[in-house]
Design an enzyme around this catalytic site. Structure first.
Site, mmCIF file in Angstrom:
data_model
loop_
_atom_site.group_PDB
_atom_site.id
_atom_site.type_symbol
_atom_site.label_atom_id
_atom_site.label_comp_id
_atom_site.label_asym_id
_atom_site.label_seq_id
_atom_site.Cartn_x
_atom_site.Cartn_y
_atom_site.Cartn_z
ATOM 1 N N PHE A 39 0.850 -1.197 0.000
ATOM 2 C CA PHE A 39 0.000 0.000 0.000
ATOM 3 C C PHE A 39 0.880 1.240 0.000
ATOM 4 C CE2 PHE A 39 -2.420 -3.467 1.809
ATOM 5 C CZ PHE A 39 -3.644 -3.353 1.173
ATOM 6 N N ILE A 77 2.324 -1.729 4.496
ATOM 7 C CA ILE A 77 2.086 -0.295 4.334
ATOM 8 C C ILE A 77 3.436 0.403 4.286
ATOM 9 C CG2 ILE A 77 1.188 1.750 5.525
ATOM 10 C CD1 ILE A 77 -0.964 -0.038 6.711
ATOM 11 N N CYS A 78 3.621 1.233 3.287
ATOM 12 C CA CYS A 78 4.898 1.943 3.144
ATOM 13 C C CYS A 78 5.087 2.924 4.291
ATOM 14 C CB CYS A 78 4.939 2.704 1.829
ATOM 15 S SG CYS A 78 6.337 3.836 1.754
ATOM 16 N N VAL A 79 6.230 2.828 4.962
ATOM 17 C CA VAL A 79 6.463 3.651 6.150
ATOM 18 C C VAL A 79 6.495 5.146 5.831
ATOM 19 C CG1 VAL A 79 8.992 3.305 6.053
ATOM 20 C CG2 VAL A 79 7.909 3.994 8.201
ATOM 21 N N ALA A 82 3.085 6.333 5.002
ATOM 22 C CA ALA A 82 2.245 6.232 6.196
ATOM 23 C C ALA A 82 2.524 7.381 7.158
ATOM 24 C CB ALA A 82 2.479 4.892 6.885
#
Lengths: 130, 102, 129
Positions: A39, A77-79, A82
């Site tokens: 994501f 989820i991409c840090v 995010a």
């Protein structure tokens, strides 16, 4: 076949998350493997457990969590994306001095390397976006 | 190699399908999904363009997205194949690579 | 048996990042660039295509003080340092926007759609932002 998915839009605003979910279900039904869903961009908003749609609407976040649990799919989820959009797990909350986390069950926060790795390891990577 | 190109924006609103068709090699497969499904209908302002492009590409349209929008499968341009999500998966596995024109 | 240095090589795939959107209006250009930079660490065969409004990402003279956003265009000049040197720009998209190669802030290969189509066709992974 082993698939990786890239989802780049949030739920509800665009149909892309729904299409990605339907695609996953159809692929699994046919015996394919979904290795990872990554994501990115506003797509990180698929992973907040605070999502509370009206009762007669689908809950896209829960749908991802359930699908992942049932079929052992890695929801990442991409840090960096995010952090920009306020999606945090416990570790991220502590590191950034936030008073709570909001990541949904079955999702984890990690780096963009996970997307590139999916590209290397999967037979196909499909983008769902808006 | 044969590529699958997916387009999810209406060709009456955005240039995604034009960009796709200008960069897809002859023999490519093009699947219209989400808001792009209107492009598969006959008698639209873009129908003649699509019909012309059918010499170079095979077109597919996602049935559930047509139905959701009240668009009649019977009025889809002849030669465009209506597929379900299972057909979508097959198109991906039958081709060598996928590009999504998001 | 594979020699240790051979095992270290790992698979190399052809990755293409297709950039179709102007910078600043949406975050796609910036976040695409972030993926590209990470992909360099994996020693893959990476190429970037700039087409449609994506060609504006490479326009010289971006000055963002007035909109309160960070000008990330200098990062395109840093790509070479990451061994990302395959930057392809769609001539038709440049023409349509009244631009030429001289308007761009990095060295690129300007090419027609047919050549870009051939390049896209030989990729293992295509991601579009």
């Amino acid at each position: 076949m082993k698939f990786g998915l890239l989802v780049t839009t949030g739920p509800y605003q665009h149909q892309a998350s729904d299409t990605a979910l339907q695609y996953c279900r159809a692929a699994l039904e046919k015996g394919h493997e979904i290795m990872r869903v990554f994501f990115y961009n506003d797509g990180v908003n698929n992973g907040t457990r605070y999502t509370t749609p009206p009762q007669d609407d689908r809950n896209i976040v829960n749908a991802w969590s359930e699908l992942a649990k049932e079929h052992n799919i890695d929801l990442v989820i991409c840090v960096a994306a995010a952090q920009r959009r306020g999606i945090v797990d416990e570790g991220e909350a502590q590191r950034n001095g936030k008073d709570g986390d909001n990541i949904a069950e079955g999702f984890r926060i990690s780096g963009l390397g996970q997307l590139v790795e999916a590209g290397i390891e999967c037979d196909r990577v499909l983008t769902f976006g808006g | 190699m044969t590529m699958l190109h997916t387009v999810n924006k209406s060709p009456l609103d955005r240039n995604n399908l034009d960009s796709c068709m200008s960069m897809a090699k002859k023999g490519s497969k093009i699947l219209l999904i989400e808001d792009a499904v209107i492009g598969a209908m006959d008698n639209t302002a873009v129908a003649e363009k699509i019909k012309g492009a059918m010499n170079d590409f095979s077109f597919y349209v996602l049935g559930p997205d047509l139905q959701a929008r009240g668009l009649d499968e019977g009025k889809v341009i002849g030669g465009i194949n209506v597929v379900g999500y299972d057909g979508y998966v097959d198109l991906v596995t039958e081709t060598d690579n996928v590009q999504s024109w998001v | 048996m594979a020699e240790p240095w051979e095992e270290d090589e790992g698979p190399v795939k052809k990755f293409m990042f297709v950039n179709r959107k102007a910078p600043y209006g949406t975050i796609y250009a910036l976040e695409s660039l972030e993926v590209v930079l990470i992909s360099a660490a994996f020693d893959q065969d990476v190429s970037l295509v700039f087409t449609d409004d994506g060609v504006l990402q490479l326009k010289k003279g971006q000055t963002t003080d007035g909109i309160g956003m960070k000008n990330f265009s200098p990062t395109y000049r840093a790509l070479e340092g990451y061994d990302i040197e395959k930057l392809y720009v769609d001539k038709e998209s440049l023409d349509a926007r009244g631009l030429t190669e001289d308007d761009l802030l990095v060295d690129v290969q300007v090419m027609g759609k047919a050549e870009l189509a051939d390049l896209m066709d030989e990729q293992d992974v295509v991601m579009s932002f």
